[in-house]
Design a protein around this motif. Structure first.
Motif, short mmCIF file in Angstrom:
data_model
loop_
_atom_site.label_atom_id
_atom_site.label_comp_id
_atom_site.label_asym_id
_atom_site.label_seq_id
_atom_site.Cartn_x
_atom_site.Cartn_y
_atom_site.Cartn_z
N TYR A 199 0.83 -1.20 0.00
CA TYR A 199 0.00 0.00 0.00
C TYR A 199 0.87 1.26 0.00
CZ TYR A 199 -4.54 -2.23 0.79
OH TYR A 199 -5.70 -2.95 0.64
N PHE A 200 0.36 2.30 -0.64
CA PHE A 200 1.03 3.60 -0.66
C PHE A 200 -0.02 4.67 -0.89
CE2 PHE A 200 0.89 2.12 -5.01
CZ PHE A 200 0.57 3.25 -5.75
N LYS A 201 0.36 5.91 -0.70
CA LYS A 201 -0.47 7.07 -1.05
C LYS A 201 0.41 8.09 -1.75
CE LYS A 201 -4.43 7.19 2.07
NZ LYS A 201 -5.24 8.04 3.01
N MET A 202 -0.21 9.19 -2.18
CA MET A 202 0.53 10.32 -2.70
C MET A 202 0.16 11.56 -1.91
SD MET A 202 0.88 10.02 -6.81
CE MET A 202 1.98 8.83 -7.54
N HIS A 210 -1.20 18.40 4.00
CA HIS A 210 -1.71 19.03 2.79
C HIS A 210 -2.62 18.03 2.06
CE1 HIS A 210 1.73 21.50 3.96
NE2 HIS A 210 1.16 22.48 3.27
N ILE A 211 -2.59 18.00 0.75
CA ILE A 211 -3.48 17.09 0.01
C ILE A 211 -2.90 15.68 0.02
CG2 ILE A 211 -4.58 16.61 -2.19
CD1 ILE A 211 -4.37 19.59 -2.84
N ASN A 212 -3.74 14.71 0.38
CA ASN A 212 -3.37 13.30 0.32
C ASN A 212 -4.25 12.61 -0.72
OD1 ASN A 212 -1.78 13.85 2.60
ND2 ASN A 212 -3.46 13.33 3.98
N TYR A 213 -3.63 11.81 -1.58
CA TYR A 213 -4.37 11.09 -2.61
C TYR A 213 -4.44 9.61 -2.24
CZ TYR A 213 -3.51 15.37 -5.22
OH TYR A 213 -3.45 16.70 -5.62
N GLY A 214 -5.68 9.13 -2.06
CA GLY A 214 -5.90 7.73 -1.75
C GLY A 214 -6.83 7.10 -2.77
N ASP A 215 -7.37 5.92 -2.43
CA ASP A 215 -8.17 5.13 -3.37
C ASP A 215 -9.66 5.42 -3.21
OD1 ASP A 215 -8.95 3.32 -5.24
OD2 ASP A 215 -8.50 1.54 -4.03
N LYS A 220 -10.06 5.22 -9.45
CA LYS A 220 -10.16 6.66 -9.19
C LYS A 220 -9.42 7.01 -7.91
CE LYS A 220 -12.98 7.83 -12.59
NZ LYS A 220 -12.68 8.89 -13.60
N ILE A 221 -9.00 8.28 -7.80
CA ILE A 221 -8.32 8.74 -6.60
C ILE A 221 -9.26 9.59 -5.75
CG2 ILE A 221 -5.98 8.68 -7.52
CD1 ILE A 221 -6.21 11.67 -8.06
N SER A 222 -8.98 9.61 -4.46
CA SER A 222 -9.76 10.40 -3.51
C SER A 222 -8.83 11.31 -2.73
CB SER A 222 -10.50 9.48 -2.54
OG SER A 222 -11.07 10.21 -1.46
N VAL A 223 -9.29 12.51 -2.37
CA VAL A 223 -8.51 13.42 -1.55
C VAL A 223 -9.02 13.43 -0.11
CG1 VAL A 223 -7.84 14.90 -3.47
CG2 VAL A 223 -9.95 15.39 -2.21
N ALA A 224 -9.93 12.51 0.21
CA ALA A 224 -10.41 12.41 1.59
C ALA A 224 -9.29 11.89 2.47
CB ALA A 224 -11.61 11.47 1.65
N GLY A 225 -9.15 12.49 3.64
CA GLY A 225 -8.06 12.11 4.53
C GLY A 225 -8.13 10.67 4.99
N ALA A 227 -9.33 8.15 3.16
CA ALA A 227 -9.43 7.23 2.02
C ALA A 227 -8.40 6.11 2.17
CB ALA A 227 -9.19 7.98 0.72
N ALA A 228 -8.74 4.95 1.63
CA ALA A 228 -7.83 3.81 1.69
C ALA A 228 -6.57 4.10 0.88
CB ALA A 228 -8.53 2.57 1.15
N GLY A 229 -5.52 3.36 1.17
CA GLY A 229 -4.29 3.51 0.42
C GLY A 229 -4.42 2.94 -0.99
N LEU A 230 -3.54 3.35 -1.85
CA LEU A 230 -3.45 2.79 -3.20
C LEU A 230 -2.66 1.48 -3.10
CD1 LEU A 230 -2.45 6.14 -4.96
CD2 LEU A 230 -4.75 5.19 -4.74
N LEU A 231 -3.06 0.48 -3.86
CA LEU A 231 -2.47 -0.85 -3.72
C LEU A 231 -1.83 -1.31 -5.01
CD1 LEU A 231 -2.03 -3.46 -2.07
CD2 LEU A 231 -4.28 -4.23 -2.93
N ALA A 232 -0.53 -1.64 -4.93
CA ALA A 232 0.14 -2.29 -6.06
C ALA A 232 -0.17 -3.78 -5.98
CB ALA A 232 1.64 -2.04 -5.98
N ALA A 233 -0.62 -4.37 -7.08
CA ALA A 233 -1.04 -5.76 -7.07
C ALA A 233 0.11 -6.71 -6.75
CB ALA A 233 -1.66 -6.14 -8.42
N GLU A 234 1.34 -6.29 -7.08
CA GLU A 234 2.52 -7.12 -6.81
C GLU A 234 3.62 -6.24 -6.22
OE1 GLU A 234 3.57 -10.10 -10.01
OE2 GLU A 234 2.34 -8.71 -11.20
N SER A 235 4.53 -6.88 -5.53
CA SER A 235 5.74 -6.17 -5.10
C SER A 235 6.72 -6.16 -6.27
CB SER A 235 6.36 -6.86 -3.89
OG SER A 235 6.69 -8.21 -4.20
N GLY A 236 7.79 -5.40 -6.12
CA GLY A 236 8.79 -5.32 -7.17
C GLY A 236 8.95 -3.90 -7.67
#
Length: 359
Positions: A199-202, A210-215, A220-225, A227-236
Motif C-alpha cells: 500500500y502507498f499514497k501520494m 496538505h493534500i493526500n491522494y488515496g483510493d 479513481k483517486i480520492s482526496v479524503a483524509g 481514504a484507503a491507500g493505493l495498492l500495487a497488485a505485486e511487489s517489485g
C-alpha cells in the motif's frame, strides 16, 4: 575714457570668441572604437544542457573620450531586417553593460530568452545582429556582429508529488517523488520489496498536512483524509501514475530489456536488464553493434519504451501515461564492442541512461 571702454569690450569679445571656438573644437573631436567588436562564436545551438554555462562572449576595446571620465556601454540587439533603412536599429533591444566594462558573456538561458523575445522560433535557426554603443558626452557605435542562434522552449517544471507507503515506513519526508511531464499527469518508478502490504499514497507536500491522494475505487483517486491507500497488485519495480485531470491512477509492475539490431538478439529477442535496488538502476553487459540501433522497452512489449529525443536525452516513444511520440529516435552506440548499459529512472525529473564501453 570712452576709447578705453571700447578697447576693453573688444578684448573681452575676442577672449569669449576664442573660448567658444576651443569648446566647439573639443566637441567635434572624432571618437570611435579603435578595433572591432568581436564574438567568440558565430553560431550557438541552445538547450537545457547549456542553460547555466557561458555560450558566447562579446569583447571590445575601451573608447577614449577627450574628457577623462567613465564611459558607459550598451549592447544593442536586432534582427537583420531592423538594421537597414531609415528606421535602422530603432527597434533594437538595449542591454545595459555598465561603465568601463569591456566584455559581455551570455549564459545559455539568457541568450535563449533573448532569441525567443526577438522572434526566433523554438528549434529554428535565426540571425541576431549585435552592436555596441559607447557613451559619455556623446555616443558612438561599433561595427555590427551577426550570430546564428537556435533557441529552444524549456520544459515546464510542475510541482512534485510524494509517494509515502508501507515500503518506506509511511514517511512523506523521505518518500520518493513523482513528476509531471504534462500538466497534472504524474509518474514515478518505485521499488516495493516483498513482504509488505504494497500500500502507498501520494501527497502534495512532504507531510500529511496538505493534500493526500488515496483510493476512491474503480481506478479513481480520492482526496479524503480517511481514504484507503493505493495498492500495487505485486511487489517489485512499479510504475506509478496519477492523472489529476481525470482523477485516475495506476500501478504496473515493470521489467526492462533492450531490443534492436544493435543487440545480439536483433529485433526478435529481448536482452534483459537486471535491477539493483541499492543503486536504483537497471543494468546489462552486452555486445553491441554500431551498425544497428536499439530501444529500452518494458515487459517485453511495445507499450512502454524509451528512445532519445533530438538532444540525445532519454524520452518516451510509447507510454500509456503520456502517449506516443513519433519524434523519438532509436539509440545507437558510438562503436561496436562490449558495453555496460545503465537505465536510471529513480528521479522522475531526470530519466537517463549511460553507455560504457568495456576494455
Amino acid at each position: 575714457m570712452k576709447k578705453h571702454i571700447y578697447l576693453f569690450v573688444f578684448i573681452c569679445a575676442g577672449i569669449l570668441q576664442s573660448c567658444k571656438k576651443d569648446i566647439e573644437l573639443t566637441m567635434l573631436q572624432a571618437v570611435a572604437f579603435s578595433t572591432p567588436l568581436t564574438a567568440d562564436q558565430t553560431s550557438v545551438n541552445l538547450s537545457e544542457a547549456n542553460d547555466t554555462t557561458a555560450v558566447i562572449t562579446f569583447s571590445w576595446p575601451a573608447v577614449s573620450y577627450p574628457i577623462k571620465a567613465s564611459v558607459s556601454y550598451t549592447l544593442e540587439v536586432a534582427v537583420p531586417a531592423d538594421t537597414i533603412g531609415s528606421a535602422a536599429w530603432t527597434k533594437a533591444t538595449s542591454v545595459p553593460i555598465g561603465n568601463d566594462v569591456l566584455s559581455k558573456s551570455y549564459k545559455g538561458k539568457d541568450l535563449n530568452d533573448l532569441a525567443l523575445l526577438m522572434g526566433i522560433a523554438s528549434g529554428a535557426t535565426g540571425e541576431l545582429v549585435f552592436r555596441l554603443k559607447a557613451e559619455q558626452d556623446r555616443g558612438t557605435y561599433s561595427n555590427p556582429v551577426t550570430v546564428m542562434v537556435t533557441p529552444y522552449v524549456a520544459r515546464v517544471i510542475y510541482p512534485l508529488l510524494y509517494i509515502p507507503g508501507d515500503f518506506q515506513g509511511w514517511a512523506p519526508a523521505t518518500a520518493p517523488t513523482a513528476a509531471a511531464l504534462q500538466p497534472g499527469i504524474y509518474e514515478a518508478y518505485i521499488y516495493i520489496p516483498a513482504g509488505g502490504t504494497n500500500y502507498f499514497k501520494m501527497t502534495s507536500a512532504r507531510d500529511w498536512n496538505h493534500i493526500n491522494y488515496g483510493d476512491a475505487g474503480e481506478g479513481k483517486i480520492s482526496v479524503a483524509g480517511d481514504a484507503a491507500g493505493l495498492l500495487a497488485a505485486e511487489s517489485g519495480y512499479i510504475q506509478v501514475a496519477v492523472n489529476l485531470n481525470s482523477n485516475t491512477w495506476s500501478a504496473t509492475k515493470i521489467t526492462w530489456s533492450i531490443l534492436g539490431d544493435a543487440t545480439s538478439g536483433g529485433w526478435d529477442s529481448d536482452t534483459q536488464l537486471t535491477y539493483d535496488p541499492a543503486a536504483q538502476v537497471w543494468t546489462v553487459t552486452a555486445d553491441m553493434l554500431a551498425t544497428g540501433s536499439f530501444k529500452f522497452r518494458a515487459n517485453n512489449a511495445w507499450i512502454i519504451d524509451f528512445g532519445v529525443n533530438e538532444e540525445g536525452k532519454l524520452a518516451y516513444a510509447n507510454s500509456p501515461v503520456y502517449g506516443y511520440n513519433s519524434a523519438v529516435s532509436n539509440i545507437t552506440v558510438p562503436s561496436s564492442g562490449n558495453y555496460t548499459i545503465t537505465l536510471d529512472l529513480h528521479d522522475p525529473s531526470k530519466y537517463n541512461f549511460k553507455l560504457k564501453k568495456n576494455d
